[in-house]
Design a protein around this motif. Structure first.
Motif, PDB file in Angstrom:
ATOM      1  N   THR A 169     -32.078 -22.034   1.504  1.00 41.39           N
ATOM      2  CA  THR A 169     -30.738 -22.399   1.047  1.00 41.39           C
ATOM      3  C   THR A 169     -30.440 -23.866   1.292  1.00 41.39           C
ATOM      4  O   THR A 169     -29.322 -24.313   1.041  1.00 41.39           O
ATOM      5  N   MET A 170     -31.430 -24.607   1.760  1.00 40.15           N
ATOM      6  CA  MET A 170     -31.230 -26.019   2.068  1.00 40.15           C
ATOM      7  C   MET A 170     -32.196 -26.852   1.248  1.00 40.15           C
ATOM      8  O   MET A 170     -33.388 -26.544   1.180  1.00 40.15           O
ATOM      9  N   LEU A 171     -31.688 -27.889   0.638  1.00 37.03           N
ATOM     10  CA  LEU A 171     -32.561 -28.797  -0.084  1.00 37.03           C
ATOM     11  C   LEU A 171     -33.352 -29.636   0.909  1.00 37.03           C
ATOM     12  O   LEU A 171     -32.841 -29.997   1.979  1.00 37.03           O
ATOM     13  N   ALA A 172     -34.576 -29.960   0.556  1.00 36.78           N
ATOM     14  CA  ALA A 172     -35.402 -30.814   1.423  1.00 36.78           C
ATOM     15  C   ALA A 172     -34.713 -32.156   1.640  1.00 36.78           C
ATOM     16  O   ALA A 172     -34.773 -32.718   2.741  1.00 36.78           O
ATOM     17  N   ALA A 173     -34.027 -32.651   0.621  1.00 34.21           N
ATOM     18  CA  ALA A 173     -33.323 -33.930   0.739  1.00 34.21           C
ATOM     19  C   ALA A 173     -32.237 -33.880   1.810  1.00 34.21           C
ATOM     20  O   ALA A 173     -31.937 -34.888   2.449  1.00 34.21           O
ATOM     21  N   GLN A 174     -31.651 -32.703   2.033  1.00 36.36           N
ATOM     22  CA  GLN A 174     -30.632 -32.558   3.075  1.00 36.36           C
ATOM     23  C   GLN A 174     -31.229 -32.675   4.470  1.00 36.36           C
ATOM     24  O   GLN A 174     -30.508 -32.947   5.424  1.00 36.36           O
ATOM     25  N   ALA A 175     -32.523 -32.462   4.591  1.00 33.68           N
ATOM     26  CA  ALA A 175     -33.193 -32.557   5.891  1.00 33.68           C
ATOM     27  C   ALA A 175     -33.768 -33.946   6.139  1.00 33.68           C
ATOM     28  O   ALA A 175     -34.400 -34.179   7.169  1.00 33.68           O
ATOM     29  N   ASP A 176     -33.544 -34.867   5.206  1.00 33.29           N
ATOM     30  CA  ASP A 176     -34.024 -36.233   5.369  1.00 33.29           C
ATOM     31  C   ASP A 176     -33.465 -36.810   6.670  1.00 33.29           C
ATOM     32  O   ASP A 176     -32.260 -36.751   6.914  1.00 33.29           O
ATOM     33  N   GLY A 177     -34.339 -37.300   7.526  1.00 35.04           N
ATOM     34  CA  GLY A 177     -33.938 -37.872   8.806  1.00 35.04           C
ATOM     35  C   GLY A 177     -33.743 -36.860   9.919  1.00 35.04           C
ATOM     36  O   GLY A 177     -33.449 -37.224  11.055  1.00 35.04           O
ATOM     37  N   CYS A 178     -33.909 -35.583   9.613  1.00 34.25           N
ATOM     38  CA  CYS A 178     -33.685 -34.525  10.600  1.00 34.25           C
ATOM     39  C   CYS A 178     -34.972 -34.163  11.347  1.00 34.25           C
ATOM     40  O   CYS A 178     -36.072 -34.522  10.952  1.00 34.25           O
TER      41      CYS A 178
END
Length: 163
Positions: A61-70
């Motif tokens: 349910t999460m885009l890979a782009a949303q995890a950028d920097g995580c």
């Protein structure tokens, strides 16, 4: 195409992705971390649970782009070399798995649960917290038993370390 960079299981990784790439896809197809399972693609089953910045997240349910920097931790990142994480060991000891498909998500959800509740984790709370994780094989009894055993062991280890 976009570029994402994140820390996965303690290692910095960078990849080229389409904007619609899910975190689960990036982990499995981009990084070859196939322990994160995708069972439904609708966030119903919990087989894809990973930790993002220390919190349990359904990676479908999460885009890979949303995890950028995580910082992302997958099931592959729990064990320390040959030593299983206490939750992994408890699942093995208490037969908290059958076919194993849901197991990575269950374990990742359990680790998050134990970190949030510490020694206050009881069977009712475990069952409530597992409502977002589906197992079609075990009937949950041994999964709950394994999580409770791991929580007790980890709470005991923390108490001993504090002394």
């Amino acid at each position: 195409m976009a570029t994402v960079s994140m820390t996965v299981n303690g290692k910095t990784v960078t990849g080229e992705i389409e904007g619609r790439t899910l975190l689960s896809q990036f982990l499995r197809e981009g990084l070859g971390l196939t322990g994160t399972h995708v069972g439904c693609d609708t966030s119903q089953c919990g087989a894809c649970v990973v930790h993002v910045d220390g919190k349990a997240v359904k990676s479908c349910t999460m885009l890979a782009a949303q995890a950028d920097g995580c910082s992302v931790t997958t099931i592959e990142g729990l064990a320390k070399g040959d030593q299983l994480h206490p939750v992994q060991a408890a699942f093995r000891e208490h037969h908290g798995l059958q076919c194993g498909f849901c197991t990575p998500g269950m374990i990742m959800a359990a680790v998050d649960m134990i970190e949030r509740y510490d020694a206050k984790l009881d069977e009712a709370t475990i069952r409530h917290e597992l409502e977002g994780n589906i197992c079609r094989c075990t009937g949950y009894h041994n999964i709950v038993k394994a999580i409770k055993a791991a929580a007790d062991e980890m709470a005991g280890a923390m108490a001993t370390a504090a002394e």
